[in-house]
Motif scaffolding. Structure first.
Motif, PDB file in Angstrom:
ATOM      1  N   GLY A 105     -24.856  38.150  39.560  1.00  0.00           N
ATOM      2  CA  GLY A 105     -25.673  37.071  40.041  1.00  0.00           C
ATOM      3  C   GLY A 105     -26.077  36.171  39.376  1.00  0.00           C
TER       4      GLY A 105
ATOM      5  N   SER B  15     -14.253  29.238  27.624  1.00  0.00           N
ATOM      6  CA  SER B  15     -13.637  29.121  29.144  1.00  0.00           C
ATOM      7  C   SER B  15     -12.923  30.264  29.427  1.00  0.00           C
ATOM      8  CB  SER B  15     -12.978  27.652  29.318  1.00  0.00           C
ATOM      9  OG  SER B  15     -12.088  27.524  28.375  1.00  0.00           O
TER      10      SER B  15
ATOM     11  N   ARG C  18     -12.902  35.592  30.454  1.00  0.00           N
ATOM     12  CA  ARG C  18     -12.597  35.966  32.041  1.00  0.00           C
ATOM     13  C   ARG C  18     -13.657  37.009  32.386  1.00  0.00           C
ATOM     14  NH1 ARG C  18      -9.692  39.833  34.327  1.00  0.00           N
ATOM     15  NH2 ARG C  18      -8.827  40.382  32.275  1.00  0.00           N
TER      16      ARG C  18
ATOM     17  N   ILE D 267     -17.273  36.183  32.007  1.00  0.00           N
ATOM     18  CA  ILE D 267     -17.802  35.109  33.088  1.00  0.00           C
ATOM     19  C   ILE D 267     -17.783  35.981  34.671  1.00  0.00           C
ATOM     20  CG2 ILE D 267     -17.196  33.093  34.641  1.00  0.00           C
ATOM     21  CD1 ILE D 267     -15.953  32.027  31.844  1.00  0.00           C
ATOM     22  N   GLY D 268     -16.757  36.882  34.736  1.00  0.00           N
ATOM     23  CA  GLY D 268     -16.467  37.913  35.893  1.00  0.00           C
ATOM     24  C   GLY D 268     -17.907  38.745  35.994  1.00  0.00           C
TER      25      GLY D 268
ATOM     26  N   LEU E  49     -25.759  30.081  28.846  1.00  0.00           N
ATOM     27  CA  LEU E  49     -26.561  30.360  30.109  1.00  0.00           C
ATOM     28  C   LEU E  49     -27.692  29.675  30.020  1.00  0.00           C
ATOM     29  CD1 LEU E  49     -26.142  34.309  30.414  1.00  0.00           C
ATOM     30  CD2 LEU E  49     -25.496  32.447  32.428  1.00  0.00           C
TER      31      LEU E  49
ATOM     32  N   LEU F 194     -24.448  29.511  34.391  1.00  0.00           N
ATOM     33  CA  LEU F 194     -23.589  29.026  33.095  1.00  0.00           C
ATOM     34  C   LEU F 194     -23.310  27.670  33.151  1.00  0.00           C
ATOM     35  CD1 LEU F 194     -22.033  30.230  31.124  1.00  0.00           C
ATOM     36  CD2 LEU F 194     -19.952  30.704  32.652  1.00  0.00           C
TER      37      LEU F 194
ATOM     38  N   MET G 192     -20.944  38.003  34.748  1.00  0.00           N
ATOM     39  CA  MET G 192     -21.903  37.241  35.047  1.00  0.00           C
ATOM     40  C   MET G 192     -21.983  37.044  36.573  1.00  0.00           C
ATOM     41  SD  MET G 192     -21.918  34.279  32.319  1.00  0.00           S
ATOM     42  CE  MET G 192     -22.132  34.436  30.259  1.00  0.00           C
ATOM     43  N   GLY G 193     -20.964  37.032  37.025  1.00  0.00           N
ATOM     44  CA  GLY G 193     -20.787  36.938  38.592  1.00  0.00           C
ATOM     45  C   GLY G 193     -21.186  38.163  39.406  1.00  0.00           C
ATOM     46  N   GLU G 194     -20.730  39.375  39.063  1.00  0.00           N
ATOM     47  CA  GLU G 194     -21.088  40.470  39.523  1.00  0.00           C
ATOM     48  C   GLU G 194     -22.909  40.689  39.414  1.00  0.00           C
ATOM     49  OE1 GLU G 194     -18.942  44.131  39.478  1.00  0.00           O
ATOM     50  OE2 GLU G 194     -17.960  43.399  37.765  1.00  0.00           O
TER      51      GLU G 194
ATOM     52  N   LYS H  72     -24.116  33.689  37.521  1.00  0.00           N
ATOM     53  CA  LYS H  72     -23.044  33.025  36.876  1.00  0.00           C
ATOM     54  C   LYS H  72     -23.675  31.461  37.291  1.00  0.00           C
ATOM     55  CE  LYS H  72     -18.005  31.866  37.586  1.00  0.00           C
ATOM     56  NZ  LYS H  72     -16.897  32.175  38.391  1.00  0.00           N
ATOM     57  N   GLY H  73     -24.386  31.367  38.170  1.00  0.00           N
ATOM     58  CA  GLY H  73     -24.696  29.946  38.327  1.00  0.00           C
ATOM     59  C   GLY H  73     -25.575  29.276  37.382  1.00  0.00           C
TER      60      GLY H  73
END
Length: 409
Positions: A70, A57, A60, A63-64, A190, A75, A66-68, A72-73
């Protein structure tokens, strides 16, 4: 600006992703697939990591990223259960009650172990760099706890080098695994496997105009009189190497203090049933040709794969023993009452430089991001001290990309 990145693992791909908006990037990966230790193999309709993985967790940057990208959803956060194989029996060590019931340690041992776990995040790794894990654990937990619990783990992971491993690594290892509640560790995965992260990085790099080449190793690195570089005879304004520094030196790179590495051999199997009693991670106290048995489908549902997936994790220092794959299979079948014909499929992945060995004094060996105009980042970089992780590899990739842009400005 034209940049060559040697190595298509997580650090190399992260650096390429960060640079591709501002520069022309070529990634050279010697293997036929990208991802390095994060690579995967397709079995049936599923992708399975060649080496077991999960994140935490506190990761940072990972996970960031993964967000960039697209993704991260996808995870998921799951509970990781643990156990200890002693005298032919798996002892669960996930819940406080299971730990109290474990016959391997005395009540006093368990108290000292709990106290160390709770205080691990308070230690300064720099101050423990020159202290061996053995001496530190003997002082904090006593001889019986060390010999019954910690020494077998150190031996299975580091072999003959176990008495040289630093306490800095040990407390970091304990601290990172202390994110746990009554039901076990909180671990991230993931949904469709970590190949989705690798594939998303490669796709994003190419969409930005960068190139990712597989099956092409760097054979020579040479700096020109004007400060530019040649890799395999091709010209570049800058070079980032993510391979082991001693290997880079052999290609023409700078001479740096050698970091001790060890190899890993990971055997992955598909079985028709669970053999680790519902436990995800089983460490071996009994002497075996592997140090841990990872019941992947006690972490991720078996329905996604069509088989129960088990990893056997082993490490080696010099060379892999002959017939190691069959030796592991034979031992596993005997210990866990598995008939050889029950193994539906299996494969073994070997990396001769799977990771650094964090010996005492390791901090002084950490390679700088830039030496003689050549940039370097990877498992040997500062963010991966005193324990390597996906988070550390992403951090190293971002940092070296930043320094390249600042250096070429």
């Amino acid at each position: 600006m034209n940049i060559c990145i040697i190595g298509g693992g997580l650090t190399g791909l992260t650096a390429a992703f960060a640079l591709a908006d501002e520069a022309s990037v070529d990634v050279l990966e010697a293997s036929s697939i990208t991802g390095g230790l994060l690579s995967s193999t397709r079995v049936g309709d599923a992708w399975i990591e060649n080496y077991y993985h999960h994140c935490f967790s506190g990761d940072r940057l990972l996970i960031g990223l993964m967000g960039e990208l697209g993704i991260k959803g996808g995870l998921e956060w799951r509970k990781g259960s643990t156990g200890y194989y002693v005298d032919g029996t798996i002892h669960p060590l996930t819940t406080p009650l299971e730990i109290l019931r474990c016959p391997v340690l005395t009540l006093g041992d368990k108290y000292r172990l709990a106290r160390l776990t709770l205080s691990a995040k308070k230690y300064n790794a720099d101050e423990l760099d020159d202290v061996t894990a053995r001496d530190f654990l003997l002082e904090k937990c006593g001889r019986h706890t060390y010999e019954a619990f910690f020494e077998p783990l150190l031996k299975s992971k580091f072999g003959a080098m176990r008495d040289q491993v630093s306490a800095a690594w040990m407390v970091s290892r304990i601290a990172i695994r202390s994110d746990r509640g009554p039901e076990g560790e909180r671990l991230g995965y993931l949904k469709f496997g970590y190949h989705t992260l690798v594939d998303a990085l490669v796709r994003a790099i190419r969409e930005k105009g960068g190139a990712v080449h597989t099956g092409i190793a760097a054979h020579s690195v040479r700096q020109m009189e004007d400060g530019t570089w040649e890799v395999n005879g091709a010209p570049y304004d800058a070079v980032i190497s993510t391979i082991r520094p001693s290997v880079l030196e052999g290609l023409g790179g700078p001479a740096l203090p050698d970091i001790p590495y060890q190899g890993a051999a990971c055997l992955t199997m598909g079985l028709p049933r669970d053999v680790t009693k519902g436990i995800y991670w089983v460490n071996m106290k009994d002497e075996a040709p592997y140090g841990a048995v990872i019941g992947h489908t006690n972490f991720i549902p078996e329905e996604r794969y069509g088989s129960h997936i088990v990893y056997l994790a082993s490490y080696f220092s010099e060379r892999l023993p002959a017939d190691h794959e069959q030796t592991m299979i034979n031992d596993f079948c005997r210990r866990f009452a598995v008939r050889p014909e029950e193994i539906e499929w299996h494969f073994m992945t070997v990396d001769t430089a799977a990771g650094p060995v964090y010996t005492t004094g390791y901090r002084s060996l950490i390679a700088p991001y830039e030496t003689d105009g050549l940039y370097m980042a990877g498992m040997f970089s500062a963010p991966n001290y005193p324990e390597r992780s996906m988070e550390g590899s992403v951090a190293a990739g971002y940092e070296v990309a930043k320094r390249v842009m600042e250096g070429r400005a």
